[in-house]
Design a protein around this motif. Structure first.
Motif, short mmCIF file in Angstrom:
data_model
loop_
_atom_site.label_atom_id
_atom_site.label_comp_id
_atom_site.label_asym_id
_atom_site.label_seq_id
_atom_site.Cartn_x
_atom_site.Cartn_y
_atom_site.Cartn_z
N GLU A 193 -61.19 -7.28 5.00
CA GLU A 193 -62.37 -7.05 4.17
C GLU A 193 -62.00 -6.16 2.98
O GLU A 193 -62.46 -6.38 1.85
N THR A 196 -59.94 -7.15 11.00
CA THR A 196 -61.03 -7.57 10.11
C THR A 196 -61.32 -6.55 9.01
O THR A 196 -61.46 -6.93 7.84
N ASP A 229 -58.24 -5.09 15.93
CA ASP A 229 -58.96 -5.98 15.02
C ASP A 229 -58.56 -5.65 13.57
O ASP A 229 -58.73 -4.51 13.12
#
Length: 227
Positions: free
Chosen positions: A130, A126, A124
């Motif tokens: 971020e 993400t 992942d």
């Protein structure tokens, strides 16, 4: 029963308007009370905000046709950048507030940002996006797009599908900032050029389109005075 006759002073006191405080005086009193408190915190705040101010100025200076409001905010921010605190280790409350105010005025004018990644990871991503989004925000950008390629370091950028989507954003003038974690993500490992050669061309191309390139692994100074 005798009634007391109000004096002139008593009558004047009744008619006096006490509802409007002297705000300038209150502000001077507030500054005097806290001027000698937390100098280390103020110094750290000033250093951080000056760096952020410098980064925001650099990003927003790429805007091809700035509005009058942006042009004024940029001018004020540049002027603030030239003014150093008399004592970097103990800046005054007034100076600290002025730097913060100029930064807030400038960050009203953010540009759309895109993040590009080229990794070998299959997990992942993400958290990485971020992180890139927070870093873009520190540079007057608002992350709206995130494209990436996996396991394509050996390919030249034009052959990577994720990069082609970034190219479309650039050609359509939809972003003002492109952020990557490392300049290595822009350089093909299968090409013999010196490291950074591709990055320099890309940076010049983006700049001609009114877009700033930010590589977080750059070891060059960020542009702000550390004081």
């Amino acid at each position: 029963m005798l009634m007391a006759t109000p004096t002139v002073e008593y009558t004047a006191a009744l008619e006096n308007d006490f509802t409007h405080p002297d705000h300038p005086l209150l502000e001077r009193l507030r500054e005097a009370l806290i001027a000698d408190k937390w100098p280390d915190e103020r110094a750290a705040s000033v250093r951080a905000n000056r760096r952020r101010l410098s980064e925001a100025v650099e990003t927003l200076s790429y805007v091809p046709s700035p509005t009058p409001a942006l042009a004024e905010a940029l001018w004020k921010a540049r002027q603030m950048g030239r003014i150093l605190p008399a004592d970097p280790d103990c800046p005054t409350v007034k100076y600290t507030a002025s730097v913060a105010r100029r930064l807030n005025e400038l960050l009203v004018h953010r540009v759309a940002a895109a993040a590009y990644t080229c990794t070998s990871e299959r997990g992942d991503l993400t958290p990485l996006y971020e992180h890139l989004g927070r870093e873009a925000g520190e540079r007057a950008g608002e992350l709206r797009f995130g494209y990436g390629d996996r396991g394509m370091h050996a390919l030249a950028l034009p052959h990577r599908p994720g990069w082609r989507r970034v190219q479309n954003l650039v050609q359509d003038r939809l972003i003002g900032l492109l952020i990557v974690a490392s300049a290595d993500e822009l350089v093909s490992s299968g090409q013999p050029q010196e490291p950074g050669w591709d990055r320099q061309i890309i940076e010049a191309w983006l700049g001609s389109c009114g877009i700033r390139l930010v590589c977080l692994d750059d070891r060059l100074p960020a542009g702000g005075d550390a004081r």
